[in-house]
Design a protein around this motif. Sequence first.
Motif, PDB file in Angstrom:
ATOM      1  N   ILE A 220     -16.316  89.277   7.522  1.00 23.90           N
ATOM      2  CA  ILE A 220     -15.594  89.205   6.260  1.00 23.90           C
ATOM      3  C   ILE A 220     -16.548  88.743   5.165  1.00 23.90           C
ATOM      4  N   PHE A 221     -16.510  89.428   4.026  1.00 20.24           N
ATOM      5  CA  PHE A 221     -17.227  88.994   2.832  1.00 20.24           C
ATOM      6  C   PHE A 221     -16.203  88.612   1.763  1.00 20.24           C
ATOM      7  N   CYS A 222     -16.382  87.455   1.165  1.00 22.51           N
ATOM      8  CA  CYS A 222     -15.505  87.040   0.071  1.00 22.51           C
ATOM      9  C   CYS A 222     -16.225  85.978  -0.745  1.00 22.51           C
ATOM     10  N   ASN A 223     -15.720  85.724  -1.947  1.00 23.26           N
ATOM     11  CA  ASN A 223     -16.279  84.615  -2.720  1.00 23.26           C
ATOM     12  C   ASN A 223     -15.302  83.444  -2.715  1.00 23.26           C
ATOM     13  N   ALA A 224     -15.715  82.344  -3.336  1.00 21.14           N
ATOM     14  CA  ALA A 224     -14.933  81.112  -3.278  1.00 21.14           C
ATOM     15  C   ALA A 224     -13.530  81.301  -3.853  1.00 21.14           C
ATOM     16  N   ASP A 225     -13.424  81.987  -4.989  1.00 19.26           N
ATOM     17  CA  ASP A 225     -12.109  82.193  -5.601  1.00 19.26           C
ATOM     18  C   ASP A 225     -11.216  83.066  -4.728  1.00 19.26           C
ATOM     19  N   GLU A 226     -11.804  84.103  -4.132  1.00 14.90           N
ATOM     20  CA  GLU A 226     -11.011  85.008  -3.294  1.00 14.90           C
ATOM     21  C   GLU A 226     -10.482  84.321  -2.051  1.00 14.90           C
ATOM     22  N   VAL A 227     -11.308  83.499  -1.419  1.00  6.69           N
ATOM     23  CA  VAL A 227     -10.843  82.840  -0.195  1.00  6.69           C
ATOM     24  C   VAL A 227      -9.799  81.778  -0.524  1.00  6.69           C
ATOM     25  N   ARG A 228      -9.902  81.163  -1.697  1.00  7.51           N
ATOM     26  CA  ARG A 228      -8.850  80.217  -2.126  1.00  7.51           C
ATOM     27  C   ARG A 228      -7.521  80.949  -2.313  1.00  7.51           C
ATOM     28  N   CYS A 239     -10.634  76.006   3.328  1.00 10.60           N
ATOM     29  CA  CYS A 239     -10.566  77.475   3.437  1.00 10.60           C
ATOM     30  C   CYS A 239     -11.526  77.968   4.515  1.00 10.60           C
ATOM     31  N   ALA A 240     -12.737  77.432   4.506  1.00 13.71           N
ATOM     32  CA  ALA A 240     -13.726  77.837   5.511  1.00 13.71           C
ATOM     33  C   ALA A 240     -13.241  77.490   6.909  1.00 13.71           C
ATOM     34  N   ARG A 241     -12.626  76.316   7.037  1.00  9.47           N
ATOM     35  CA  ARG A 241     -12.111  75.912   8.355  1.00  9.47           C
ATOM     36  C   ARG A 241     -11.013  76.871   8.811  1.00  9.47           C
ATOM     37  N   LYS A 242     -10.117  77.225   7.898  1.00 11.40           N
ATOM     38  CA  LYS A 242      -9.044  78.161   8.253  1.00 11.40           C
ATOM     39  C   LYS A 242      -9.612  79.541   8.582  1.00 11.40           C
ATOM     40  N   MET A 243     -10.631  79.954   7.847  1.00  9.54           N
ATOM     41  CA  MET A 243     -11.254  81.241   8.129  1.00  9.54           C
ATOM     42  C   MET A 243     -11.883  81.234   9.525  1.00  9.54           C
ATOM     43  N   ASP A 256     -24.293  80.113  -7.743  1.00  8.39           N
ATOM     44  CA  ASP A 256     -25.666  79.648  -7.555  1.00  8.39           C
ATOM     45  C   ASP A 256     -25.811  78.617  -6.443  1.00  8.39           C
ATOM     46  N   LYS A 257     -24.685  78.176  -5.890  1.00  8.67           N
ATOM     47  CA  LYS A 257     -24.749  77.237  -4.762  1.00  8.67           C
ATOM     48  C   LYS A 257     -25.114  77.938  -3.456  1.00  8.67           C
ATOM     49  N   GLY A 258     -25.084  79.252  -3.459  1.00  3.35           N
ATOM     50  CA  GLY A 258     -25.399  79.998  -2.243  1.00  3.35           C
ATOM     51  C   GLY A 258     -24.143  80.453  -1.534  1.00  3.35           C
ATOM     52  N   CYS A 259     -24.063  80.210  -0.227  1.00  5.89           N
ATOM     53  CA  CYS A 259     -22.901  80.679   0.521  1.00  5.89           C
ATOM     54  C   CYS A 259     -22.643  79.788   1.732  1.00  5.89           C
ATOM     55  N   MET A 260     -21.463  79.980   2.292  1.00 11.20           N
ATOM     56  CA  MET A 260     -21.088  79.334   3.547  1.00 11.20           C
ATOM     57  C   MET A 260     -21.025  80.409   4.622  1.00 11.20           C
ATOM     58  N   VAL A 261     -21.695  80.169   5.734  1.00 15.92           N
ATOM     59  CA  VAL A 261     -21.618  81.056   6.881  1.00 15.92           C
ATOM     60  C   VAL A 261     -20.655  80.445   7.883  1.00 15.92           C
ATOM     61  N   VAL A 262     -19.551  81.140   8.119  1.00 14.90           N
ATOM     62  CA  VAL A 262     -18.525  80.667   9.056  1.00 14.90           C
ATOM     63  C   VAL A 262     -18.642  81.533  10.303  1.00 14.90           C
ATOM     64  N   GLU A 263     -19.210  80.955  11.373  1.00 14.00           N
ATOM     65  CA  GLU A 263     -19.516  81.741  12.565  1.00 14.00           C
ATOM     66  C   GLU A 263     -19.145  80.973  13.822  1.00 14.00           C
ATOM     67  N   ASN A 264     -18.318  81.598  14.643  1.00 12.35           N
ATOM     68  CA  ASN A 264     -17.908  80.986  15.916  1.00 12.35           C
ATOM     69  C   ASN A 264     -17.443  79.543  15.737  1.00 12.35           C
ATOM     70  N   LYS A 265     -16.584  79.362  14.711  1.00 12.22           N
ATOM     71  CA  LYS A 265     -15.964  78.076  14.387  1.00 12.22           C
ATOM     72  C   LYS A 265     -16.951  77.024  13.861  1.00 12.22           C
ATOM     73  N   GLN A 266     -18.169  77.439  13.572  1.00 13.07           N
ATOM     74  CA  GLN A 266     -19.147  76.555  12.942  1.00 13.07           C
ATOM     75  C   GLN A 266     -19.321  76.961  11.480  1.00 13.07           C
ATOM     76  N   ILE A 267     -19.519  75.990  10.600  1.00 16.70           N
ATOM     77  CA  ILE A 267     -19.679  76.262   9.171  1.00 16.70           C
ATOM     78  C   ILE A 267     -21.046  75.742   8.730  1.00 16.70           C
ATOM     79  N   VAL A 268     -21.862  76.635   8.186  1.00 21.06           N
ATOM     80  CA  VAL A 268     -23.214  76.281   7.752  1.00 21.06           C
ATOM     81  C   VAL A 268     -23.378  76.674   6.284  1.00 21.06           C
ATOM     82  N   ASP A 269     -23.849  75.737   5.461  1.00 17.38           N
ATOM     83  CA  ASP A 269     -24.165  76.040   4.066  1.00 17.38           C
ATOM     84  C   ASP A 269     -25.571  76.627   3.985  1.00 17.38           C
TER      85      ASP A 269
END
Length: 337
Positions: A220-228, A239-243, A256-269
């Motif tokens: 899934i690709f989305c931005n912060a506003d879309e996932v909210r 939101c990341a936890r729910k995703m 400009d903060k970059g992104c969050m990678v939500v993978e296999n229940k782990q969240i990495v900035d």
Amino acid sequence: MTENNQNSGSVDVFGVGNALVDILALVEDEFVLKHGLNRGGMTLMDSATQGGILHDLEQVSLQMRSGGSAANTMIGLAQSGGKGYYSGKVAKDTNGEFYRQDLLEAGIDFNVHPAESNGPTGTCVVLTTPDAERTLCTNLGVSTTLAATDIDVDRLSHCKYSYVEGYLWDAPEPRKASIETMEQSKRLGVKVAFTFSDGFLVDRFSDDFHKVVSEYCDVIFCNADEVRSFFKEESLEECARKMSEISDLALITNGDKGCMVVENKQIVDVAGFPVKAIDTVGAGDAFAGGVLFGLTNGLSATKAARWGNYLASMVVQIHGPRLEGSQAHLLNQVISG
């Protein structure tokens, strides 16, 4: 993965989207306010309304590009060193021919189906204000006639991933083409990537998007506003936890903060690259192109995200949605930095 994919591996990503000619203009905030546009968003309009905007841009220098979200992503993929195939719909008109030639020159293998109807090739007037925000004025034209029967299943079977843009949900036939792509992908063992595209789509098609995420999607690709909007939740971390509970891999961009990678229940900035943005159009598309290249060419999700962040940071420093020329020579330096 199917035997066909293992033997071929010829194409990284099968992209499906609205084939739109982008018309790029730099304007002041007053122009956006005058026309009552959704600043920072996308507004669908008929030819007459869009024509009125173009009339008011007569004194402004305009640029044209073959565009549409998924097409821009395929170009980002190609500029990273990958191979993309694109499926969309244009008319047998001047803009349609321009679109075909421009995509070909960008290195994209494509099946841009000439429509039989009399409508025009879709166009998107991209208005960029001094703060780098982009406002989109879209006339979908014949792109709304993209149908499930236009999806080349044989070509899809030779791809590693399919990539579908959320903008296709705006019309019934392209929506069916999207579902067809996803269903055939699952049948063939091709991974499915989906981008939310815009917050207004998430709001209007909330049930559909939740179903697509849970039933079809690998990425899934989305931005912060879309996932909210998707979770009706203000906290980005929540939101990341729910995703993480419904998706194996999601990438949530946050400017400009970059992104969050939500993978296999782990969240990495994954940090962004500090640059001075002049135009944000195409940043999310370039990010997705970089990530998809990484995922289909052996990079970890976090390294793919770093490459995606880099391409996005380069795009926001230029006017328009795409970089010029190959960026592949920079890959190793960026992901090891």
